[in-house]
Design a protein around this motif. Sequence first.
Motif, PDB file in Angstrom:
ATOM      1  N   MET A   1       0.821  -1.208   0.000  1.00  0.00           N
ATOM      2  CA  MET A   1       0.000   0.000   0.000  1.00  0.00           C
ATOM      3  C   MET A   1       0.854   1.257   0.000  1.00  0.00           C
ATOM      4  SD  MET A   1      -3.112  -0.332   2.639  1.00  0.00           S
ATOM      5  CE  MET A   1      -4.224   1.016   2.363  1.00  0.00           C
ATOM      6  N   PHE A   2       1.715   1.338   1.019  1.00  0.00           N
ATOM      7  CA  PHE A   2       2.654   2.459   1.095  1.00  0.00           C
ATOM      8  C   PHE A   2       4.069   1.968   0.804  1.00  0.00           C
ATOM      9  CE2 PHE A   2      -0.538   4.547   3.855  1.00  0.00           C
ATOM     10  CZ  PHE A   2      -0.534   5.815   3.292  1.00  0.00           C
ATOM     11  N   SER A   3       4.741   2.665  -0.103  1.00  0.00           N
ATOM     12  CA  SER A   3       6.166   2.419  -0.279  1.00  0.00           C
ATOM     13  C   SER A   3       6.871   3.729   0.002  1.00  0.00           C
ATOM     14  CB  SER A   3       6.479   1.998  -1.712  1.00  0.00           C
ATOM     15  OG  SER A   3       5.589   0.994  -2.109  1.00  0.00           O
ATOM     16  N   ILE A   4       7.821   3.685   0.906  1.00  0.00           N
ATOM     17  CA  ILE A   4       8.485   4.914   1.344  1.00  0.00           C
ATOM     18  C   ILE A   4       9.962   4.817   0.986  1.00  0.00           C
ATOM     19  CG2 ILE A   4       9.012   6.360   3.349  1.00  0.00           C
ATOM     20  CD1 ILE A   4       6.546   4.935   4.686  1.00  0.00           C
ATOM     21  N   PHE A   5      10.455   5.841   0.308  1.00  0.00           N
ATOM     22  CA  PHE A   5      11.862   5.834  -0.117  1.00  0.00           C
ATOM     23  C   PHE A   5      12.586   7.055   0.413  1.00  0.00           C
ATOM     24  CE2 PHE A   5       9.485   3.548  -3.406  1.00  0.00           C
ATOM     25  CZ  PHE A   5      10.141   2.336  -3.393  1.00  0.00           C
ATOM     26  N   ASN A   6      13.616   6.828   1.193  1.00  0.00           N
ATOM     27  CA  ASN A   6      14.533   7.887   1.644  1.00  0.00           C
ATOM     28  C   ASN A   6      13.803   9.099   2.212  1.00  0.00           C
ATOM     29  OD1 ASN A   6      15.568   6.854  -1.357  1.00  0.00           O
ATOM     30  ND2 ASN A   6      16.974   6.512   0.346  1.00  0.00           N
ATOM     31  N   VAL A  16      14.237  15.341  11.919  1.00  0.00           N
ATOM     32  CA  VAL A  16      13.402  14.447  12.711  1.00  0.00           C
ATOM     33  C   VAL A  16      13.359  13.058  12.086  1.00  0.00           C
ATOM     34  CG1 VAL A  16      11.137  14.159  13.752  1.00  0.00           C
ATOM     35  CG2 VAL A  16      12.023  16.443  13.349  1.00  0.00           C
ATOM     36  N   LEU A  17      13.317  13.019  10.764  1.00  0.00           N
ATOM     37  CA  LEU A  17      13.335  11.743  10.059  1.00  0.00           C
ATOM     38  C   LEU A  17      14.507  11.742   9.090  1.00  0.00           C
ATOM     39  CD1 LEU A  17       9.557  11.234   9.150  1.00  0.00           C
ATOM     40  CD2 LEU A  17      10.821  10.194  11.027  1.00  0.00           C
ATOM     41  N   LYS A  18      15.283  10.662   9.106  1.00  0.00           N
ATOM     42  CA  LYS A  18      16.459  10.600   8.240  1.00  0.00           C
ATOM     43  C   LYS A  18      16.434   9.310   7.438  1.00  0.00           C
ATOM     44  CE  LYS A  18      18.702  12.625  12.171  1.00  0.00           C
ATOM     45  NZ  LYS A  18      19.474  12.198  13.335  1.00  0.00           N
ATOM     46  N   ASP A  19      16.339   9.461   6.142  1.00  0.00           N
ATOM     47  CA  ASP A  19      16.533   8.326   5.240  1.00  0.00           C
ATOM     48  C   ASP A  19      15.680   7.117   5.622  1.00  0.00           C
ATOM     49  OD1 ASP A  19      17.629   7.168   3.024  1.00  0.00           O
ATOM     50  OD2 ASP A  19      19.313   6.290   4.135  1.00  0.00           O
ATOM     51  N   ILE A  20      14.376   7.352   5.723  1.00  0.00           N
ATOM     52  CA  ILE A  20      13.465   6.263   6.081  1.00  0.00           C
ATOM     53  C   ILE A  20      12.980   5.574   4.804  1.00  0.00           C
ATOM     54  CG2 ILE A  20      11.208   5.707   7.079  1.00  0.00           C
ATOM     55  CD1 ILE A  20      12.833   6.703   9.284  1.00  0.00           C
ATOM     56  N   SER A  21      13.206   4.293   4.693  1.00  0.00           N
ATOM     57  CA  SER A  21      12.647   3.535   3.587  1.00  0.00           C
ATOM     58  C   SER A  21      11.935   2.324   4.158  1.00  0.00           C
ATOM     59  CB  SER A  21      13.741   3.076   2.618  1.00  0.00           C
ATOM     60  OG  SER A  21      14.347   4.197   2.012  1.00  0.00           O
ATOM     61  N   MET A  22      10.706   2.115   3.737  1.00  0.00           N
ATOM     62  CA  MET A  22       9.967   0.951   4.229  1.00  0.00           C
ATOM     63  C   MET A  22       8.768   0.690   3.343  1.00  0.00           C
ATOM     64  SD  MET A  22       8.068   2.612   7.570  1.00  0.00           S
ATOM     65  CE  MET A  22       6.903   1.311   7.853  1.00  0.00           C
ATOM     66  N   TYR A  23       8.131  -0.440   3.590  1.00  0.00           N
ATOM     67  CA  TYR A  23       6.978  -0.834   2.804  1.00  0.00           C
ATOM     68  C   TYR A  23       5.892  -1.279   3.775  1.00  0.00           C
ATOM     69  CZ  TYR A  23       4.041  -3.604  -0.274  1.00  0.00           C
ATOM     70  OH  TYR A  23       2.974  -4.108  -0.941  1.00  0.00           O
ATOM     71  N   ILE A  24       4.653  -0.909   3.471  1.00  0.00           N
ATOM     72  CA  ILE A  24       3.541  -1.372   4.303  1.00  0.00           C
ATOM     73  C   ILE A  24       2.544  -2.069   3.384  1.00  0.00           C
ATOM     74  CG2 ILE A  24       1.682  -0.719   5.874  1.00  0.00           C
ATOM     75  CD1 ILE A  24       3.402   1.880   6.400  1.00  0.00           C
ATOM     76  N   GLY A  25       2.307  -3.326   3.630  1.00  0.00           N
ATOM     77  CA  GLY A  25       1.430  -4.098   2.756  1.00  0.00           C
ATOM     78  C   GLY A  25      -0.032  -3.970   3.144  1.00  0.00           C
ATOM     79  N   ILE A  58       6.972   9.217  -0.941  1.00  0.00           N
ATOM     80  CA  ILE A  58       6.034   8.241  -0.393  1.00  0.00           C
ATOM     81  C   ILE A  58       5.042   7.892  -1.506  1.00  0.00           C
ATOM     82  CG2 ILE A  58       4.297   7.743   1.360  1.00  0.00           C
ATOM     83  CD1 ILE A  58       5.545   9.867   3.121  1.00  0.00           C
ATOM     84  N   PHE A  59       4.893   6.613  -1.791  1.00  0.00           N
ATOM     85  CA  PHE A  59       3.920   6.180  -2.795  1.00  0.00           C
ATOM     86  C   PHE A  59       2.787   5.429  -2.117  1.00  0.00           C
ATOM     87  CE2 PHE A  59       7.885   6.595  -5.109  1.00  0.00           C
ATOM     88  CZ  PHE A  59       7.490   7.337  -6.209  1.00  0.00           C
ATOM     89  N   TYR A  60       1.561   5.749  -2.538  1.00  0.00           N
ATOM     90  CA  TYR A  60       0.381   5.036  -2.050  1.00  0.00           C
ATOM     91  C   TYR A  60      -0.227   4.337  -3.258  1.00  0.00           C
ATOM     92  CZ  TYR A  60      -4.348   4.435  -0.155  1.00  0.00           C
ATOM     93  OH  TYR A  60      -5.556   3.913   0.256  1.00  0.00           O
ATOM     94  N   TYR A  61      -0.215   3.049  -3.262  1.00  0.00           N
ATOM     95  CA  TYR A  61      -0.621   2.284  -4.445  1.00  0.00           C
ATOM     96  C   TYR A  61       0.058   2.820  -5.703  1.00  0.00           C
ATOM     97  CZ  TYR A  61      -4.181  -0.259  -1.847  1.00  0.00           C
ATOM     98  OH  TYR A  61      -4.832  -1.084  -0.950  1.00  0.00           O
ATOM     99  N   ARG A  76      -9.417   9.896   3.134  1.00  0.00           N
ATOM    100  CA  ARG A  76     -10.642   9.096   3.265  1.00  0.00           C
ATOM    101  C   ARG A  76     -10.306   7.613   3.358  1.00  0.00           C
ATOM    102  NH1 ARG A  76     -12.884  12.540  -0.728  1.00  0.00           N
ATOM    103  NH2 ARG A  76     -12.605  10.975  -2.344  1.00  0.00           N
ATOM    104  N   GLU A  77      -9.240   7.205   2.686  1.00  0.00           N
ATOM    105  CA  GLU A  77      -8.912   5.780   2.647  1.00  0.00           C
ATOM    106  C   GLU A  77      -7.988   5.343   3.783  1.00  0.00           C
ATOM    107  OE1 GLU A  77      -7.578   4.671  -1.234  1.00  0.00           O
ATOM    108  OE2 GLU A  77      -9.402   5.427  -2.188  1.00  0.00           O
ATOM    109  N   VAL A  78      -7.278   6.326   4.348  1.00  0.00           N
ATOM    110  CA  VAL A  78      -6.346   6.007   5.433  1.00  0.00           C
ATOM    111  C   VAL A  78      -6.772   6.795   6.673  1.00  0.00           C
ATOM    112  CG1 VAL A  78      -3.946   6.041   6.167  1.00  0.00           C
ATOM    113  CG2 VAL A  78      -4.497   5.628   3.772  1.00  0.00           C
ATOM    114  N   GLY A  79      -7.468   6.150   7.566  1.00  0.00           N
ATOM    115  CA  GLY A  79      -7.988   6.839   8.745  1.00  0.00           C
ATOM    116  C   GLY A  79      -6.925   7.022   9.802  1.00  0.00           C
ATOM    117  N   MET A  80      -7.235   7.864  10.802  1.00  0.00           N
ATOM    118  CA  MET A  80      -6.252   8.079  11.855  1.00  0.00           C
ATOM    119  C   MET A  80      -6.917   8.211  13.219  1.00  0.00           C
ATOM    120  SD  MET A  80      -3.246  10.899  11.990  1.00  0.00           S
ATOM    121  CE  MET A  80      -1.682  10.446  12.688  1.00  0.00           C
ATOM    122  N   VAL A  81      -6.238   7.664  14.210  1.00  0.00           N
ATOM    123  CA  VAL A  81      -6.689   7.778  15.598  1.00  0.00           C
ATOM    124  C   VAL A  81      -5.566   8.445  16.381  1.00  0.00           C
ATOM    125  CG1 VAL A  81      -7.333   6.477  17.658  1.00  0.00           C
ATOM    126  CG2 VAL A  81      -8.167   5.748  15.411  1.00  0.00           C
TER     127      VAL A  81
END
Lengths: 239, 234
Positions: A1-6, A16-25, A58-61, A76-81
Motif C-alpha cells: 500500500m505504502f512504499s516509502i523511499f529515503n 526528525v526523520l532521516k533516510d526512512i525507507s519501508m513498505y507497508i502491505g 512516499i507512494f500510495y498504491y 478518506r482511505e487512510v484513517g487516523m486515531v
Amino acid sequence: MFSIFNLEKKYGDLEVLKDISMYIGEGEVVCIIGPSGSGKSTLLRCLNLLELQTGGKIFYYGKNIDAELDTKKLRREVGMVFQKFNLFPMFTVLKNITYAPMHVNKMKKEDAEKLAMELLTKVGLADKADVYPVKLSGGQQQRVAIARALAMNPKMLLFDEPTSALDPELVGDVLAVMKQLAADGMGMVVVTHEMGFAREVSDRVIFMDKGYIVEEGTPDKIFNNPENPRTQEFLARVL
Amino acid sequence: MNLLSQLHFAKAAELLIPSLLSGFGVVIKATIFGFLLAIVLGMVIAIGRLSQLKPIRGVLYLFLELIRGTPLLVQLVYIYYVVPLLLNLLAGILGFKTDVQIASLTAGIIGIGINYGCYMSEVIRASILSVDKGQTEAALVLGLGKYEALFRIVIPQAFRSIIPSLGNYLVMMVKDTSLLAYVAVNELLLRTQNFASQTFLTIEAYTYLALAYLIISIPLSHLIKYVEYKLKTN
C-alpha cells in the motif's frame, strides 16, 4: 500500500526523520516502537500529509502522495486515531461518527446512523450514542474515535500512541478493540509504547531511534533476538 | 427640599420621555445592524489574518492599525461628511456631476460596525487560535477540506468561548451609539440636546438621558451574564 523511499523531515535545522525507507502491505499490522523523540509520530503523520516531508518519496498504491494524489482521497482511505482522541466536543457520540460519512461521503442520515450504531456496538458503546464526549472516560472516547475512523470505511488505520493518554486500567479496552480489528484483517500502523500489544498483534515491528529505522522484523525477531545494540538496550529498559 | 422644588422633573418627563422612547428605536436599530456588520467584518478580518497569503495579512493589519489608531467619533465624521465629498470630487474629475450623500443613520451604522468589527476581529482570531489543533487535524483526517474544518468544526467551538466578550462589546456599542448624535442621527443624545436647549431644563434632561441608557445597558449586561452562566453549566 505504502512504499516509502529515503523519507526525510526537517524542522529548520532539526532533522526528525532521516533516510526512512519501508513498505507497508495491505492488511498488514505494523507497530512502530522506540524512545520518545525518535520520529515515530512524525513518520505516521507524513503518511496522511498532516506533516509535509522535506525529502524522499512516499507512494500510495504506486502514486506519489505529494504530487499525484488528491490529499482528501488519501485521507478518506487512510484513517487516523490520535493520542488525545480529538472527538468533536459539540457533537454527540453518534454525530461524531456520522458527520464525516454524511458530509464527505454524502451518505444518507439513516444509513450513516445505522452504520454508526453497528460500529458503536462493535466497540462496546452502543448505549452511549446520545452522550457528549465530555461525559465519557478516556478509554471510551478513544473507542468512539476508532468507530469514527472506521465509519469512513478506510483501507487502513494509523494509530498515533492511542493508549498513551489513558489511565492504565482503561488501556485494555482500547487494545481489545484494536486486536479485534487486526483479527478482522484491518491494515494498521500503530505507534505505541505497549510492547505486549506489539508482540502479540503485529505482523512486523519497526524500531526507530533518533530519526532512523534501526531495526525491523517479526515480533519474534525484534523482541526475542534483537540484533542491533540500540534495540537491545531500549527493550531492556522497557520490558 | 429646596433643590427639588427648583427642578421640574415632572414637566421635563412629560415632554422628553415620549421623544426618548422613539429614540430607543433608533438606538436599537443602530446597535443591531452595527453589531451584525461588526461580526461579519470581524470574522472576515480574523480569517483573513490567519491566511497563509502574506499580502492579505499585511493589508488587513494595516487597516486594523488605521481603525484602531483613530477615534470612533473621527471615523463617524469622516464617513458622514468626508467620504461623500471625496466621491463627488472624484466623480467630478472623471466628468460626472454627482451629489452623493450618505444618510446619517447609514453612516453611523457603517462607522460603528467597522470600528467594532476591527476590535472584535482580534477576539475572534484569538478564539480561533485557542481551539486545539487536534480538532482541525481530526476533521482533516476524516477527509474534510480546510475550510469545512474551519467553519464546521473550529469556529463553532471558538464562538462558544467568545460569547461573553462579544456580549460586552454589544453593551459598549449601545452606549457608543450616543456618538451618532454628531452625525445628525436623531438618537437619545441629540434629542436631549435639542430639548435642553429649547427648554433650559438641562439638569432634568440629561438626568433622564443617563437613566435611559441605564435602562438598556443594565438588563442587557445581566442577560449576557445569564447566557455566559448557561454556557458554562452546559
